[in-house]
Design a protein around this motif. Structure first.
Motif, short mmCIF file in Angstrom:
data_model
loop_
_atom_site.label_atom_id
_atom_site.label_comp_id
_atom_site.label_asym_id
_atom_site.label_seq_id
_atom_site.Cartn_x
_atom_site.Cartn_y
_atom_site.Cartn_z
N ARG A 164 -17.45 11.63 -31.07
CA ARG A 164 -16.63 10.52 -30.56
C ARG A 164 -15.96 10.91 -29.25
O ARG A 164 -15.89 10.11 -28.33
N SER A 165 -15.49 12.14 -29.16
CA SER A 165 -14.89 12.61 -27.90
C SER A 165 -15.92 12.55 -26.78
O SER A 165 -15.62 12.10 -25.67
N CYS A 166 -17.13 12.99 -27.06
CA CYS A 166 -18.20 12.96 -26.07
C CYS A 166 -18.44 11.53 -25.59
O CYS A 166 -18.55 11.27 -24.39
N GLU A 167 -18.51 10.61 -26.53
CA GLU A 167 -18.74 9.20 -26.17
C GLU A 167 -17.60 8.66 -25.32
O GLU A 167 -17.82 7.96 -24.33
N ARG A 168 -16.37 9.00 -25.68
CA ARG A 168 -15.21 8.54 -24.91
C ARG A 168 -15.19 9.17 -23.52
O ARG A 168 -14.87 8.51 -22.53
N PHE A 169 -15.52 10.46 -23.43
CA PHE A 169 -15.54 11.12 -22.13
C PHE A 169 -16.62 10.52 -21.24
O PHE A 169 -16.44 10.40 -20.03
N ARG A 170 -17.75 10.13 -21.85
CA ARG A 170 -18.80 9.47 -21.05
C ARG A 170 -18.27 8.17 -20.45
O ARG A 170 -18.46 7.90 -19.26
N LEU A 171 -17.59 7.39 -21.27
CA LEU A 171 -17.02 6.14 -20.75
C LEU A 171 -16.04 6.41 -19.61
O LEU A 171 -16.08 5.72 -18.58
N LEU A 172 -15.18 7.37 -19.80
CA LEU A 172 -14.22 7.70 -18.75
C LEU A 172 -14.93 8.18 -17.49
O LEU A 172 -14.55 7.80 -16.37
N SER A 173 -15.98 8.97 -17.66
CA SER A 173 -16.70 9.50 -16.49
C SER A 173 -17.41 8.39 -15.72
O SER A 173 -17.58 8.48 -14.51
N GLU A 174 -17.80 7.34 -16.41
CA GLU A 174 -18.54 6.25 -15.76
C GLU A 174 -17.64 5.13 -15.25
O GLU A 174 -18.00 4.42 -14.32
N GLU A 175 -16.47 4.95 -15.86
CA GLU A 175 -15.68 3.75 -15.57
C GLU A 175 -14.34 3.98 -14.88
O GLU A 175 -13.78 3.03 -14.33
N LEU A 176 -13.82 5.20 -14.90
CA LEU A 176 -12.52 5.42 -14.27
C LEU A 176 -12.61 5.20 -12.76
O LEU A 176 -13.57 5.64 -12.12
N GLU A 177 -11.61 4.56 -12.20
CA GLU A 177 -11.58 4.35 -10.75
C GLU A 177 -11.27 5.65 -10.02
O GLU A 177 -11.74 5.86 -8.90
N ASP A 178 -10.48 6.52 -10.62
CA ASP A 178 -10.15 7.82 -10.05
C ASP A 178 -11.39 8.71 -10.19
O ASP A 178 -11.70 9.22 -11.25
N LYS A 179 -12.12 8.87 -9.09
CA LYS A 179 -13.41 9.58 -9.13
C LYS A 179 -13.26 11.06 -9.47
O LYS A 179 -14.15 11.64 -10.10
N GLU A 180 -12.16 11.67 -9.07
CA GLU A 180 -11.93 13.08 -9.40
C GLU A 180 -11.75 13.24 -10.92
O GLU A 180 -12.33 14.14 -11.53
N LEU A 181 -10.99 12.36 -11.50
CA LEU A 181 -10.77 12.39 -12.94
C LEU A 181 -12.07 12.03 -13.68
O LEU A 181 -12.39 12.61 -14.72
N ALA A 182 -12.82 11.09 -13.13
CA ALA A 182 -14.11 10.71 -13.73
C ALA A 182 -15.05 11.91 -13.76
O ALA A 182 -15.72 12.16 -14.77
N GLU A 183 -15.09 12.68 -12.68
CA GLU A 183 -15.94 13.87 -12.63
C GLU A 183 -15.46 14.93 -13.62
O GLU A 183 -16.27 15.60 -14.27
#
Length: 193
Positions: free
Chosen positions: A119-138
């Motif tokens: 579940r953490s992996c799935e959530r991190f994927r969402l954050l990596s793809e959708e966050l506007e803050d590109k540094e945080l997304a990476e």
């Protein structure tokens, strides 16, 4: 790949974006708990040498993840504060009955750990793809890869130590149970909630 039966509502990222401080603090505590879980498995099941070796490596990795998240918290002028109850994990832990043989207890703990990492992996994927803050997304994209490796490691150990057919049946039932839990979550800026 993760086998999750109910994906996170993508609107969860919108909730997170409104309060990055809260997601980072919750994430830091998740990394602490992952470290504690690995240590607990070493303490509880020292006779499983291959598991102990992997958990030693995991402790190092998870505590380094904690430091990375804690550094982000400090860089923003925030403080970690006190731990909060993780509603997701509390509900998840109700699935398997207490007791049973040592092997059964180990398999259950490994399955819980595998699911939490999935579940953490799935959530991190969402954050990596959708966050506007590109540094945080990476940042979350890199952590997503680690979580996927942890998920497969825990599930692999459960299958190694338990009867494969029984473990796979328990895993599918746990995934169904988790999907029911998730129907009421994804409404707060927490990693699992």
């Amino acid at each position: 790949m993760l086998g999750l039966k109910l994906p996170t509502d993508p609107r969860w990222v919108n909730i997170v974006e409104k309060n990055i401080k809260e997601i980072l603090i919750d994430h830091a505590f998740c990394e602490q708990k992952a470290t504690s879980t690995a240590i607990s498995l070493i303490v509880s099941f020292p006779e499983y040498s291959d598991l102990v070796e992997e958990m030693i490596a995991l402790v190092k990795e998870e505590i380094s993840h904690f430091k990375m998240v804690h550094d982000l918290i400090l860089q923003n002028g925030w403080v970690l504060g006190r731990d909060r109850k993780d509603e997701y994990v509390s509900k998840l832990l109700q699935f398997f009955p207490k007791g049973g043989s040592r092997t059964t207890q180990l398999v259950h703990r490994l399955l819980y750990a595998a699911l939490i990492e999935a579940r953490s992996c799935e959530r991190f994927r969402l954050l990596s793809e959708e966050l506007e803050d590109k540094e945080l997304a990476e940042f979350y994209r890199k952590l997503m890869v680690s979580e996927a490796n942890h998920y497969t490691m825990f599930l692999g150990f459960a299958r190694q130590y338990g009867d494969r057919n029984e473990v796979d049946e328990k895993w599918q039932a746990l995934l169904d149970f988790e999907a029911d839990i998730m129907k009421d979550l994804s409404k707060s800026e927490t990693i699992h909630g």
